[in-house]
Design a protein around this motif. Structure first.
Motif, PDB file in Angstrom:
ATOM      1  N   ALA A 197       0.836  -1.208   0.000  1.00 10.23           N
ATOM      2  CA  ALA A 197       0.000   0.000   0.000  1.00 10.23           C
ATOM      3  C   ALA A 197       0.873   1.262   0.000  1.00 10.23           C
ATOM      4  CB  ALA A 197      -0.942  -0.008   1.202  1.00 10.23           C
ATOM      5  N   ARG A 219       2.208   1.809  -3.489  1.00 12.37           N
ATOM      6  CA  ARG A 219       1.139   2.312  -4.376  1.00 12.37           C
ATOM      7  C   ARG A 219       0.750   3.747  -4.028  1.00 12.37           C
ATOM      8  NH1 ARG A 219      -1.456  -3.378  -3.839  1.00 12.37           N
ATOM      9  NH2 ARG A 219      -1.127  -4.296  -5.907  1.00 12.37           N
ATOM     10  N   ARG A 220       0.751   4.075  -2.738  1.00  7.50           N
ATOM     11  CA  ARG A 220       0.456   5.461  -2.344  1.00  7.50           C
ATOM     12  C   ARG A 220       1.451   6.414  -2.998  1.00  7.50           C
ATOM     13  NH1 ARG A 220       2.385   9.373   1.225  1.00  7.50           N
ATOM     14  NH2 ARG A 220       4.055   8.073   2.059  1.00  7.50           N
ATOM     15  N   TRP A 277       1.107   9.268  -5.817  1.00  9.27           N
ATOM     16  CA  TRP A 277       1.569  10.645  -5.548  1.00  9.27           C
ATOM     17  C   TRP A 277       2.203  11.241  -6.805  1.00  9.27           C
ATOM     18  CZ3 TRP A 277       2.332  13.407  -0.646  1.00  9.27           C
ATOM     19  CH2 TRP A 277       3.100  14.568  -0.782  1.00  9.27           C
ATOM     20  N   LYS A 304      -0.364  13.695  -8.300  1.00  6.45           N
ATOM     21  CA  LYS A 304      -0.041  14.974  -7.672  1.00  6.45           C
ATOM     22  C   LYS A 304       1.118  15.663  -8.402  1.00  6.45           C
ATOM     23  CE  LYS A 304       0.643  16.670  -2.924  1.00  6.45           C
ATOM     24  NZ  LYS A 304      -0.420  17.682  -2.980  1.00  6.45           N
ATOM     25  N   TYR A 309       8.878  21.537  -3.769  1.00  8.49           N
ATOM     26  CA  TYR A 309       8.166  20.828  -2.722  1.00  8.49           C
ATOM     27  C   TYR A 309       8.266  19.307  -2.910  1.00  8.49           C
ATOM     28  CZ  TYR A 309       3.587  18.967  -1.113  1.00  8.49           C
ATOM     29  OH  TYR A 309       2.581  18.213  -0.595  1.00  8.49           O
ATOM     30  N   PRO A 340       0.570  12.917   3.949  1.00 10.56           N
ATOM     31  CA  PRO A 340       1.205  14.189   3.565  1.00 10.56           C
ATOM     32  C   PRO A 340       0.560  14.821   2.328  1.00 10.56           C
ATOM     33  CG  PRO A 340       2.868  12.484   3.922  1.00 10.56           C
ATOM     34  CD  PRO A 340       1.527  11.804   3.995  1.00 10.56           C
ATOM     35  N   ALA A 341      -0.132  14.033   1.508  1.00 13.76           N
ATOM     36  CA  ALA A 341      -0.810  14.621   0.348  1.00 13.76           C
ATOM     37  C   ALA A 341      -1.981  15.495   0.792  1.00 13.76           C
ATOM     38  CB  ALA A 341      -1.293  13.532  -0.607  1.00 13.76           C
ATOM     39  N   GLU A 379      -6.514   1.507   9.821  1.00 13.92           N
ATOM     40  CA  GLU A 379      -6.859   0.131  10.170  1.00 13.92           C
ATOM     41  C   GLU A 379      -6.879  -0.042  11.690  1.00 13.92           C
ATOM     42  OE1 GLU A 379      -8.358  -2.074   8.951  1.00 13.92           O
ATOM     43  OE2 GLU A 379      -7.565  -2.990   7.129  1.00 13.92           O
ATOM     44  N   ASP A 383      -5.159  -1.658  13.720  1.00 11.65           N
ATOM     45  CA  ASP A 383      -3.873  -1.579  14.440  1.00 11.65           C
ATOM     46  C   ASP A 383      -3.275  -0.178  14.389  1.00 11.65           C
ATOM     47  OD1 ASP A 383      -2.920  -1.251  11.896  1.00 11.65           O
ATOM     48  OD2 ASP A 383      -1.445  -2.856  11.985  1.00 11.65           O
ATOM     49  N   THR A 433      -2.540   1.572  11.589  1.00 13.25           N
ATOM     50  CA  THR A 433      -1.859   1.892  10.334  1.00 13.25           C
ATOM     51  C   THR A 433      -2.759   2.744   9.441  1.00 13.25           C
ATOM     52  OG1 THR A 433      -0.729  -0.236  10.453  1.00 13.25           O
ATOM     53  CG2 THR A 433      -0.631   0.924   8.357  1.00 13.25           C
ATOM     54  N   LEU A 444      -3.688   4.297   5.803  1.00 11.78           N
ATOM     55  CA  LEU A 444      -3.513   4.035   4.378  1.00 11.78           C
ATOM     56  C   LEU A 444      -4.111   5.190   3.593  1.00 11.78           C
ATOM     57  CD1 LEU A 444      -4.790   0.364   4.584  1.00 11.78           C
ATOM     58  CD2 LEU A 444      -2.415   1.047   4.225  1.00 11.78           C
ATOM     59  N   ALA A 445      -3.367   5.685   2.608  1.00  8.65           N
ATOM     60  CA  ALA A 445      -3.851   6.809   1.806  1.00  8.65           C
ATOM     61  C   ALA A 445      -3.880   6.441   0.326  1.00  8.65           C
ATOM     62  CB  ALA A 445      -2.963   8.024   2.015  1.00  8.65           C
ATOM     63  N   ASP A 446      -4.660   7.194  -0.418  1.00  9.07           N
ATOM     64  CA  ASP A 446      -4.887   7.026  -1.856  1.00  9.07           C
ATOM     65  C   ASP A 446      -5.936   5.931  -2.078  1.00  9.07           C
ATOM     66  OD1 ASP A 446      -4.136   7.563  -4.765  1.00  9.07           O
ATOM     67  OD2 ASP A 446      -3.961   5.401  -4.601  1.00  9.07           O
ATOM     68  N   ASP A 501      -6.856   4.211  -4.550  1.00  5.24           N
ATOM     69  CA  ASP A 501      -6.462   3.027  -5.290  1.00  5.24           C
ATOM     70  C   ASP A 501      -5.624   2.099  -4.425  1.00  5.24           C
ATOM     71  OD1 ASP A 501      -7.313   2.616  -7.866  1.00  5.24           O
ATOM     72  OD2 ASP A 501      -5.236   2.430  -8.545  1.00  5.24           O
ATOM     73  N   ALA A 502      -4.665   2.668  -3.711  1.00  3.36           N
ATOM     74  CA  ALA A 502      -3.828   1.865  -2.810  1.00  3.36           C
ATOM     75  C   ALA A 502      -4.716   1.197  -1.758  1.00  3.36           C
ATOM     76  CB  ALA A 502      -2.767   2.739  -2.153  1.00  3.36           C
ATOM     77  N   GLU A 526      -6.784  -1.683  -3.496  1.00  2.00           N
ATOM     78  CA  GLU A 526      -5.912  -2.833  -3.777  1.00  2.00           C
ATOM     79  C   GLU A 526      -5.590  -3.573  -2.482  1.00  2.00           C
ATOM     80  OE1 GLU A 526      -4.661  -4.066  -6.657  1.00  2.00           O
ATOM     81  OE2 GLU A 526      -5.188  -2.514  -8.100  1.00  2.00           O
ATOM     82  N   TYR A 527      -5.293  -2.805  -1.441  1.00  3.51           N
ATOM     83  CA  TYR A 527      -5.020  -3.395  -0.120  1.00  3.51           C
ATOM     84  C   TYR A 527      -6.212  -4.223   0.350  1.00  3.51           C
ATOM     85  CZ  TYR A 527      -5.130  -3.388   4.995  1.00  3.51           C
ATOM     86  OH  TYR A 527      -5.277  -3.754   6.313  1.00  3.51           O
TER      87      TYR A 527
END
Lengths: 222, 222
Positions: A89, A92-93, A97, A101, A139, B46-47, B55, B57, B59, B61-63, B65-66, B69-70
């Motif tokens: 993940a 892929r993130r 980006w 972005k 940036y 950060p985006a 999740e 625990d 963690t 997760l961003a994006d 699509d990611a 897929e996860y």
């Protein structure tokens, strides 16, 4: 033979070129002048953009992300996404980006304005957009520096799709001489390591007729 | 408890909401006013955009699509991407179509201009952009019709991430009353089937204070 329909300065075509080479897959390349909207090409990819990869059995695959995921599933060695759901993940993130972005904040404002607008017949470059692209790139280079101070490569401890997506975008902008490497030594160190990879070298030999790259583009000591 | 940071009209947040429900995963939702650039949120992503899935625990997760897929890797039943490399590439190609092409050609021009610009303090909606969005949506609805005349669902014979990505974008635009369903019966038939899915129903109950949806938004007979 596997064929990649591409454009020289398309960052997404570059991404697939690097991925194919990392997996040591043979392929031919065919420039597709997407602005001509060639009927046979639209039949392969109704979105009308590059890259399109035609596999040896004739199946056409479109969208750089779909292609890279496909390649990683069918040719898993070396993996470009990695192992374990959280590390995957993260790769892929970061690939997203740079694909979205960075592409919209930097590449579109520079390569899009200076090069694609001309080919698409959309008029003169917009100087505000170019100014924005030149400001935004700092940036992103800072972020690359931040990541590589914490990890070997952008997405983790191995060369991954995150590095490939980033290098693909940056190489397009670097072809125009618009990456301020000297202000970002950590990002520059990362890019020097990318440049030295066999998978990346063919991109450094790119030479578009009438639009030569600056000398530093292919130089390992840029 | 799993938490999804989201915005009500973010198509990418909607995509993850549907995917989570298809997989029957429990989650709480937290609105993130991304324009405030909250420090703790930027540390997770950060985006600075939504969705972010935290999740159990902890963690983050961003994006979108990611995240999808996860989810498909960790909770494979039902699969939202499918089986076999070529069918999976087709689902991903179409998901990318709606995530990028539809988003930039339609959603950004409508929801982006009418709603997000206001929240981001970027000024008045651009009437040229709105006009472009209203024109472009026809082309995408035609494409949905074309696909569903050949397949049960957009990406193949099963409900996939392609349908989810398309429905997420369209539901955002539909909340504004800007989808010309009556001109596109095949696309409308597909969307009626999406609307009837349990995974989609929570989205139809969305009701943003001060910005109620048109009656047809939640109506199964729209």
């Amino acid at each position: 033979m596997r064929t990649l329909y591409h454009l020289w300065l398309s960052p997404f075509s570059r991404k697939v070129r690097i991925a194919l080479k990392e997996k040591k897959l043979e392929f031919g390349m065919q420039v597709e002048q997407v602005w001509e909207r060639r009927r046979a090409f639209l039949a392969m990819n109704p979105a009308g953009n590059v890259p399109v990869l035609v596999e040896e059995d004739g199946t056409a695959l479109a969208d750089s992300d779909a292609i890279c995921e496909y390649l990683d599933e069918v040719y898993p060695d070396p993996s470009l996404i990695g192992a374990g759901p959280f590390p995957r993940a993260e790769v892929r993130r970061l690939a997203a980006w740079f694909d979205t972005k960075f592409y919209h904040e930097v590449t579109m404002n520079l390569e899009g304005e200076k090069v694609m607008k001309r080919f698409l017949g959309l008029g003169e470059p917009d100087s505000n957009a170019i100014r924005a692209g030149l400001a935004n790139v700092h940036y992103h280079l800072d972020y690359i520096g931040y990541l590589t101070e914490r990890r070997d490569w952008l997405g983790g401890e191995f060369f991954s799709l995150a590095d490939i997506a980033a290098a693909a975008q940056l190489s397009t902008v670097d072809y125009l001489g618009d990456v301020p490497w000297k202000d970002h030594p950590a990002a520059k160190d990362w890019y020097a390591r990318v440049k030295s990879r066999p998978s990346f070298r063919p991109l450094l030999a790119d030479h578009i007729p009438g639009m030569p790259p600056p000398k530093a583009y292919a130089d390992p000591d840029f």
